[in-house]
Design a protein around this motif. Structure first.
Motif, PDB file in Angstrom:
ATOM      1  N   HIS A 120       0.817  -1.216   0.000  1.00 52.59           N
ATOM      2  CA  HIS A 120       0.000   0.000   0.000  1.00 52.59           C
ATOM      3  C   HIS A 120       0.847   1.262   0.000  1.00 52.59           C
ATOM      4  CE1 HIS A 120      -3.259  -2.722   1.700  1.00 52.59           C
ATOM      5  NE2 HIS A 120      -3.704  -2.316   0.526  1.00 52.59           N
ATOM      6  N   GLY A 121       2.152   1.125  -0.181  1.00 55.72           N
ATOM      7  CA  GLY A 121       3.033   2.280  -0.275  1.00 55.72           C
ATOM      8  C   GLY A 121       3.544   2.790   1.060  1.00 55.72           C
ATOM      9  N   GLU A 122       3.257   2.106   2.149  1.00 51.50           N
ATOM     10  CA  GLU A 122       3.732   2.500   3.472  1.00 51.50           C
ATOM     11  C   GLU A 122       4.969   1.674   3.806  1.00 51.50           C
ATOM     12  OE1 GLU A 122       0.508   1.811   6.126  1.00 51.50           O
ATOM     13  OE2 GLU A 122      -0.907   2.901   4.873  1.00 51.50           O
ATOM     14  N   VAL A 123       6.126   2.134   3.294  1.00 53.42           N
ATOM     15  CA  VAL A 123       7.334   1.341   3.442  1.00 53.42           C
ATOM     16  C   VAL A 123       8.082   1.717   4.717  1.00 53.42           C
ATOM     17  CG1 VAL A 123       9.508   0.667   2.360  1.00 53.42           C
ATOM     18  CG2 VAL A 123       7.499   1.099   0.945  1.00 53.42           C
ATOM     19  N   PHE A 124       8.527   2.965   4.800  1.00 58.02           N
ATOM     20  CA  PHE A 124       9.307   3.400   5.954  1.00 58.02           C
ATOM     21  C   PHE A 124       8.386   4.031   6.989  1.00 58.02           C
ATOM     22  CE2 PHE A 124      12.595   3.287   2.649  1.00 58.02           C
ATOM     23  CZ  PHE A 124      13.500   2.446   3.286  1.00 58.02           C
ATOM     24  N   THR A 125       7.761   3.151   7.785  1.00 60.31           N
ATOM     25  CA  THR A 125       6.931   3.607   8.892  1.00 60.31           C
ATOM     26  C   THR A 125       7.364   2.856  10.147  1.00 60.31           C
ATOM     27  OG1 THR A 125       5.218   1.934   8.523  1.00 60.31           O
ATOM     28  CG2 THR A 125       4.961   4.032   7.356  1.00 60.31           C
ATOM     29  N   TRP A 126       7.081   3.471  11.281  1.00 58.63           N
ATOM     30  CA  TRP A 126       7.434   2.810  12.538  1.00 58.63           C
ATOM     31  C   TRP A 126       6.607   1.546  12.746  1.00 58.63           C
ATOM     32  CZ3 TRP A 126      11.891   3.654  14.427  1.00 58.63           C
ATOM     33  CH2 TRP A 126      12.500   4.890  14.306  1.00 58.63           C
ATOM     34  N   ALA A 127       5.419   1.514  12.171  1.00 62.58           N
ATOM     35  CA  ALA A 127       4.590   0.303  12.283  1.00 62.58           C
ATOM     36  C   ALA A 127       5.285  -0.877  11.603  1.00 62.58           C
ATOM     37  CB  ALA A 127       3.218   0.542  11.675  1.00 62.58           C
ATOM     38  N   ASN A 128       5.896  -0.639  10.448  1.00 61.88           N
ATOM     39  CA  ASN A 128       6.609  -1.714   9.758  1.00 61.88           C
ATOM     40  C   ASN A 128       7.843  -2.161  10.540  1.00 61.88           C
ATOM     41  OD1 ASN A 128       4.806  -1.874   7.702  1.00 61.88           O
ATOM     42  ND2 ASN A 128       6.010  -0.697   6.252  1.00 61.88           N
ATOM     43  N   VAL A 129       8.537  -1.209  11.143  1.00 59.30           N
ATOM     44  CA  VAL A 129       9.692  -1.564  11.965  1.00 59.30           C
ATOM     45  C   VAL A 129       9.239  -2.444  13.130  1.00 59.30           C
ATOM     46  CG1 VAL A 129      11.490  -0.648  13.477  1.00 59.30           C
ATOM     47  CG2 VAL A 129      11.020   0.480  11.302  1.00 59.30           C
ATOM     48  N   ASP A 130       8.148  -2.056  13.774  1.00 58.35           N
ATOM     49  CA  ASP A 130       7.622  -2.851  14.885  1.00 58.35           C
ATOM     50  C   ASP A 130       7.184  -4.244  14.423  1.00 58.35           C
ATOM     51  OD1 ASP A 130       8.103  -0.778  16.648  1.00 58.35           O
ATOM     52  OD2 ASP A 130       6.043  -0.024  16.579  1.00 58.35           O
ATOM     53  N   LEU A 131       6.553  -4.310  13.248  1.00 57.95           N
ATOM     54  CA  LEU A 131       6.125  -5.614  12.733  1.00 57.95           C
ATOM     55  C   LEU A 131       7.327  -6.512  12.459  1.00 57.95           C
ATOM     56  CD1 LEU A 131       3.247  -4.587  10.314  1.00 57.95           C
ATOM     57  CD2 LEU A 131       3.028  -5.902  12.422  1.00 57.95           C
ATOM     58  N   LEU A 132       8.367  -5.961  11.842  1.00 58.17           N
ATOM     59  CA  LEU A 132       9.559  -6.759  11.558  1.00 58.17           C
ATOM     60  C   LEU A 132      10.250  -7.208  12.846  1.00 58.17           C
ATOM     61  CD1 LEU A 132      11.168  -4.978   8.476  1.00 58.17           C
ATOM     62  CD2 LEU A 132      10.128  -7.240   8.563  1.00 58.17           C
ATOM     63  N   LYS A 133      10.329  -6.314  13.818  1.00 58.51           N
ATOM     64  CA  LYS A 133      10.942  -6.703  15.093  1.00 58.51           C
ATOM     65  C   LYS A 133      10.122  -7.791  15.778  1.00 58.51           C
ATOM     66  CE  LYS A 133      13.466  -2.489  16.152  1.00 58.51           C
ATOM     67  NZ  LYS A 133      13.630  -1.342  17.055  1.00 58.51           N
ATOM     68  N   THR A 134       8.823  -7.676  15.711  1.00 59.61           N
ATOM     69  CA  THR A 134       7.958  -8.698  16.309  1.00 59.61           C
ATOM     70  C   THR A 134       8.174 -10.046  15.646  1.00 59.61           C
ATOM     71  OG1 THR A 134       6.299  -7.036  16.864  1.00 59.61           O
ATOM     72  CG2 THR A 134       5.561  -9.330  16.787  1.00 59.61           C
ATOM     73  N   VAL A 135       8.210 -10.052  14.317  1.00 62.80           N
ATOM     74  CA  VAL A 135       8.422 -11.307  13.594  1.00 62.80           C
ATOM     75  C   VAL A 135       9.780 -11.899  13.953  1.00 62.80           C
ATOM     76  CG1 VAL A 135       8.732 -12.329  11.307  1.00 62.80           C
ATOM     77  CG2 VAL A 135       6.880 -10.728  11.689  1.00 62.80           C
ATOM     78  N   GLY A 136      10.819 -11.071  13.927  1.00 60.79           N
ATOM     79  CA  GLY A 136      12.162 -11.559  14.218  1.00 60.79           C
ATOM     80  C   GLY A 136      12.293 -12.125  15.615  1.00 60.79           C
ATOM     81  N   TRP A 137      11.819 -11.383  16.618  1.00 59.52           N
ATOM     82  CA  TRP A 137      11.933 -11.867  17.991  1.00 59.52           C
ATOM     83  C   TRP A 137      11.054 -13.088  18.236  1.00 59.52           C
ATOM     84  CZ3 TRP A 137      15.980 -11.238  20.599  1.00 59.52           C
ATOM     85  CH2 TRP A 137      16.707 -10.068  20.542  1.00 59.52           C
ATOM     86  N   CYS A 138       9.874 -13.126  17.627  1.00 59.60           N
ATOM     87  CA  CYS A 138       9.019 -14.314  17.773  1.00 59.60           C
ATOM     88  C   CYS A 138       9.728 -15.554  17.244  1.00 59.60           C
ATOM     89  CB  CYS A 138       7.696 -14.124  17.037  1.00 59.60           C
ATOM     90  SG  CYS A 138       6.501 -13.091  17.894  1.00 59.60           S
ATOM     91  N   ILE A 139      10.380 -15.415  16.103  1.00 58.63           N
ATOM     92  CA  ILE A 139      11.063 -16.558  15.508  1.00 58.63           C
ATOM     93  C   ILE A 139      12.252 -16.985  16.361  1.00 58.63           C
ATOM     94  CG2 ILE A 139      12.479 -17.267  13.535  1.00 58.63           C
ATOM     95  CD1 ILE A 139      10.538 -15.686  11.767  1.00 58.63           C
ATOM     96  N   VAL A 140      13.084 -16.029  16.773  1.00 59.04           N
ATOM     97  CA  VAL A 140      14.296 -16.370  17.527  1.00 59.04           C
ATOM     98  C   VAL A 140      13.954 -16.975  18.885  1.00 59.04           C
ATOM     99  CG1 VAL A 140      16.324 -15.385  18.677  1.00 59.04           C
ATOM    100  CG2 VAL A 140      15.765 -14.689  16.351  1.00 59.04           C
ATOM    101  N   VAL A 141      13.118 -16.295  19.647  1.00 60.85           N
ATOM    102  CA  VAL A 141      12.825 -16.746  21.008  1.00 60.85           C
ATOM    103  C   VAL A 141      12.015 -18.043  20.991  1.00 60.85           C
ATOM    104  CG1 VAL A 141      11.597 -16.141  23.135  1.00 60.85           C
ATOM    105  CG2 VAL A 141      13.006 -14.434  21.984  1.00 60.85           C
ATOM    106  N   THR A 142      11.016 -18.110  20.150  1.00 63.47           N
ATOM    107  CA  THR A 142      10.161 -19.290  20.124  1.00 63.47           C
ATOM    108  C   THR A 142      10.922 -20.532  19.684  1.00 63.47           C
ATOM    109  OG1 THR A 142       8.298 -17.870  19.617  1.00 63.47           O
ATOM    110  CG2 THR A 142       7.996 -20.207  19.228  1.00 63.47           C
ATOM    111  N   THR A 143      11.762 -20.394  18.671  1.00 67.13           N
ATOM    112  CA  THR A 143      12.541 -21.545  18.213  1.00 67.13           C
ATOM    113  C   THR A 143      13.512 -22.004  19.290  1.00 67.13           C
ATOM    114  OG1 THR A 143      12.366 -20.744  15.943  1.00 67.13           O
ATOM    115  CG2 THR A 143      14.069 -22.373  16.388  1.00 67.13           C
ATOM    116  N   THR A 144      14.135 -21.050  19.976  1.00 66.23           N
ATOM    117  CA  THR A 144      15.065 -21.405  21.052  1.00 66.23           C
ATOM    118  C   THR A 144      14.344 -22.121  22.187  1.00 66.23           C
ATOM    119  OG1 THR A 144      16.417 -19.480  20.489  1.00 66.23           O
ATOM    120  CG2 THR A 144      16.800 -20.503  22.625  1.00 66.23           C
TER     121      THR A 144
END
Length: 153
Positions: free
Chosen positions: A78-102
């Motif tokens: 939708h053209g919303e690339v550099f937003t803080w919401a996207n940064v938060d979403l990426l951080k959520t995905v990354g931490w969910c994957i790292v912590v949950t897998t561990t």
């Protein structure tokens, strides 16, 4: 440029779904084996119940991470690339994957016969999570630079 992004996102979604299906089939066979072993055993241990609950909770967190990733892709489309919401979403995905897998592999390690098999797949998944966290940090730096540029006359 957007066509290329959409292509890569679709390929990644397909790979994630195929991975989930393959893990599901592996889980079904492991469940069947565990069920048969449990039927031959007189009782279940408290540890196996806790391990099952941990794995179920990890599965729920993985589904949440997948939903966050889909929301990120939709925001970018939708053209919303550099937003803080996207940064938060990426951080959520990354931490969910790292912590949950561990957590999940640690719980499975206690009754695993071969720790190398248990952790070999986990290392690649954790690496993917760390890569997503690096991308989130890159987005964060890009967003800070954009905000700084907007304030410059």
């Amino acid at each position: 440029m957007k066509t290329k992004l959409n292509f890569f996102c679709i390929v990644l979604l397909i790979l994630m779904i195929v991975g989930m299906v393959m893990a599901g089939f592996a889980g079904i066979s492991d469940f069947k084996q565990g069920y048969e072993d449990g039927m031959n055993d007189s009782g279940t241990s408290a540890y196996s119940i806790i391990e099952g609950l941990i794995i179920f909770a990890c599965f729920i967190v993985y589904i949440y991470a997948f939903a966050c990733y889909v929301r990120f892709i939709l925001n970018v489309n939708h053209g919303e690339v550099f937003t803080w919401a996207n940064v938060d979403l990426l951080k959520t995905v990354g931490w969910c994957i790292v912590v949950t897998t561990t957590v999940m592999c640690t719980a499975m390690s206690f009754d695993s016969i071969n720790l190398l098999d248990t952790w070999s797949d986990a290392i690649s998944v954790i690496t993917d999570g760390i890569f997503i966290l690096i991308m989130a940090e890159a987005f964060s730096i890009g967003l800070k630079l954009k905000e700084e540029h907007d304030l410059t006359i």
